[in-house]
Write a protein that holds these residues in place. Structure first.
Motif, PDB file in Angstrom:
ATOM      1  N   GLN A   1       0.846  -1.187   0.000  1.00 45.40           N
ATOM      2  CA  GLN A   1       0.000   0.000   0.000  1.00 45.40           C
ATOM      3  C   GLN A   1       0.881   1.236   0.000  1.00 45.40           C
ATOM      4  O   GLN A   1       1.987   1.236   0.558  1.00 45.40           O
ATOM      5  CB  GLN A   1      -0.887   0.011   1.246  1.00 45.40           C
ATOM      6  N   GLU A   2       0.385   2.269  -0.617  1.00 48.51           N
ATOM      7  CA  GLU A   2       1.126   3.523  -0.596  1.00 48.51           C
ATOM      8  C   GLU A   2       1.395   3.947   0.842  1.00 48.51           C
ATOM      9  O   GLU A   2       0.549   3.761   1.722  1.00 48.51           O
ATOM     10  CB  GLU A   2       0.344   4.622  -1.324  1.00 48.51           C
ATOM     11  N   GLY A   3       2.575   4.489   1.033  1.00 49.80           N
ATOM     12  CA  GLY A   3       2.931   4.980   2.354  1.00 49.80           C
ATOM     13  C   GLY A   3       3.607   3.967   3.251  1.00 49.80           C
ATOM     14  O   GLY A   3       4.166   4.335   4.290  1.00 49.80           O
ATOM     15  N   LYS A   4       3.571   2.695   2.871  1.00 52.44           N
ATOM     16  CA  LYS A   4       4.178   1.646   3.700  1.00 52.44           C
ATOM     17  C   LYS A   4       5.646   1.450   3.338  1.00 52.44           C
ATOM     18  O   LYS A   4       6.105   1.843   2.277  1.00 52.44           O
ATOM     19  CB  LYS A   4       3.421   0.324   3.505  1.00 52.44           C
ATOM     20  N   ASN A   5       6.350   0.801   4.270  1.00 49.69           N
ATOM     21  CA  ASN A   5       7.760   0.474   4.067  1.00 49.69           C
ATOM     22  C   ASN A   5       7.911  -1.022   3.846  1.00 49.69           C
ATOM     23  O   ASN A   5       7.139  -1.817   4.391  1.00 49.69           O
ATOM     24  CB  ASN A   5       8.589   0.858   5.304  1.00 49.69           C
ATOM     25  N   TYR A   6       8.927  -1.375   3.062  1.00 47.71           N
ATOM     26  CA  TYR A   6       9.198  -2.801   2.878  1.00 47.71           C
ATOM     27  C   TYR A   6      10.625  -2.986   2.409  1.00 47.71           C
ATOM     28  O   TYR A   6      11.273  -2.037   1.970  1.00 47.71           O
ATOM     29  CB  TYR A   6       8.228  -3.426   1.870  1.00 47.71           C
ATOM     30  N   THR A   7      11.103  -4.244   2.526  1.00 45.51           N
ATOM     31  CA  THR A   7      12.477  -4.564   2.134  1.00 45.51           C
ATOM     32  C   THR A   7      12.487  -5.762   1.202  1.00 45.51           C
ATOM     33  O   THR A   7      11.804  -6.753   1.446  1.00 45.51           O
ATOM     34  CB  THR A   7      13.337  -4.866   3.374  1.00 45.51           C
TER      35      THR A   7
ATOM     36  N   ILE B   1      12.406   0.109   0.763  1.00 45.60           N
ATOM     37  CA  ILE B   1      11.483   1.073   0.175  1.00 45.60           C
ATOM     38  C   ILE B   1      10.792   1.821   1.315  1.00 45.60           C
ATOM     39  O   ILE B   1      10.197   1.182   2.206  1.00 45.60           O
ATOM     40  CB  ILE B   1      10.427   0.370  -0.681  1.00 45.60           C
ATOM     41  N   THR B   2      10.881   3.120   1.293  1.00 45.64           N
ATOM     42  CA  THR B   2      10.281   3.938   2.347  1.00 45.64           C
ATOM     43  C   THR B   2       9.091   4.705   1.802  1.00 45.64           C
ATOM     44  O   THR B   2       9.189   5.361   0.767  1.00 45.64           O
ATOM     45  CB  THR B   2      11.310   4.939   2.887  1.00 45.64           C
ATOM     46  N   ALA B   3       7.975   4.589   2.490  1.00 47.48           N
ATOM     47  CA  ALA B   3       6.758   5.338   2.129  1.00 47.48           C
ATOM     48  C   ALA B   3       6.462   5.188   0.643  1.00 47.48           C
ATOM     49  O   ALA B   3       6.492   6.161  -0.115  1.00 47.48           O
ATOM     50  CB  ALA B   3       6.908   6.801   2.519  1.00 47.48           C
ATOM     51  N   ALA B   4       6.172   3.972   0.252  1.00 45.02           N
ATOM     52  CA  ALA B   4       6.012   3.650  -1.169  1.00 45.02           C
ATOM     53  C   ALA B   4       4.966   4.536  -1.848  1.00 45.02           C
ATOM     54  O   ALA B   4       3.951   4.903  -1.249  1.00 45.02           O
ATOM     55  CB  ALA B   4       5.625   2.184  -1.314  1.00 45.02           C
TER      56      ALA B   4
END
Lengths: 114, 113
Positions: free
Chosen positions: A14-20, A76-79
């Motif tokens: 989702q937009e705004g989320k972080n992931y690796t 990825i920060t704040a997608a």
């Protein structure tokens, strides 16, 4: 045989989320590359990591390299939707990179949804 | 535009026909690479040139495939007697010896009917 493994292979965010995104490799190479590919397009170079502990950041993307663990991460920060693409990591096909051919992972297809 | 260029961008052919692709690397890049990418996979190395010398060939490069770089500038990749399994994106990349970055062209998408 040299292997490059990425996980996950598919990522819906989702937009705004972080992931690796994780990239494991089996060679002793101390160089690692991250590329972005949009559908039907060629590869765009994102990062070249040249040594253990290297960290590079560009906008919402940050890549790091741990050569001892043979692991690279793409955080990825704040997608945002514009980051939707397939991301590949790659290493040199021969130690020391004297030839320079790259061995790629299978890619992580990222989809960022509102 | 000083990037890597490839021609044609798309090629549709019938099984059994021969096809030839061209790659123009970035000027002064003495290393040139060919890769093949099938749907849902990462690019796979085919062959590479240092100037005009072909120095490495992958086991993926069957005897139906031949690549040349006659003057150390542009390169051609020919596939003879194409098969449906040859359908893929063929990518060319170039690099300076000692350089850290490999730059990719837009690719040639081959469809074998």
């Amino acid at each position: 045989e040299l292997k490059v493994e990425q996980n996950p292979l598919f990522l819906s965010m989702q937009e705004g989320k972080n992931y690796t995104i994780y990239c494991n490799y089996s060679t002793t190479s101390d160089r690692l590359y991250w590329y972005r590919q949009d559908p039907g397009k060629s590869l765009e170079s994102l990062f070249v990591l040249l040594s253990n502990g290297a960290v590079k950041q560009e906008g919402r993307l940050m890549a790091s390299l741990d050569t001892k663990a043979r692991l690279s991460t793409l955080h990825i920060t704040a997608a945002v939707h514009d980051l939707s693409a397939t991301y590949f990591c790659a290493v040199d096909g021969d130690y020391g990179g004297s030839q320079g051919n790259l061995i790629f992972g299978k890619g992580t297809k990222l989809s960022v949804k509102p | 535009d000083t990037g890597v260029s490839q021609d044609p961008r798309h090629k549709i052919t019938k099984r059994g026909q021969n096809v030839t692709f061209r790659c123009d690397p970035i000027s002064e890049h003495n290393r040139l690479y060919w890769y093949r990418q099938t749907l849902g996979q990462g690019p796979e190395f085919l062959t590479y040139f240092q100037n005009e010398a072909q120095l490495e060939k992958s086991r993926l490069l069957s005897d139906r495939f031949s690549a040349e770089r006659p003057k150390g500038s542009f390169s051609t990749l020919e596939i003879q007697r194409t098969e449906q399994g040859d359908s893929a994106m063929y990518l060319c990349a170039s690099r300076l010896t000692g350089g850290n970055e490999q730059f990719f062209g837009p690719g040639t998408r081959l469809t074998v009917l």
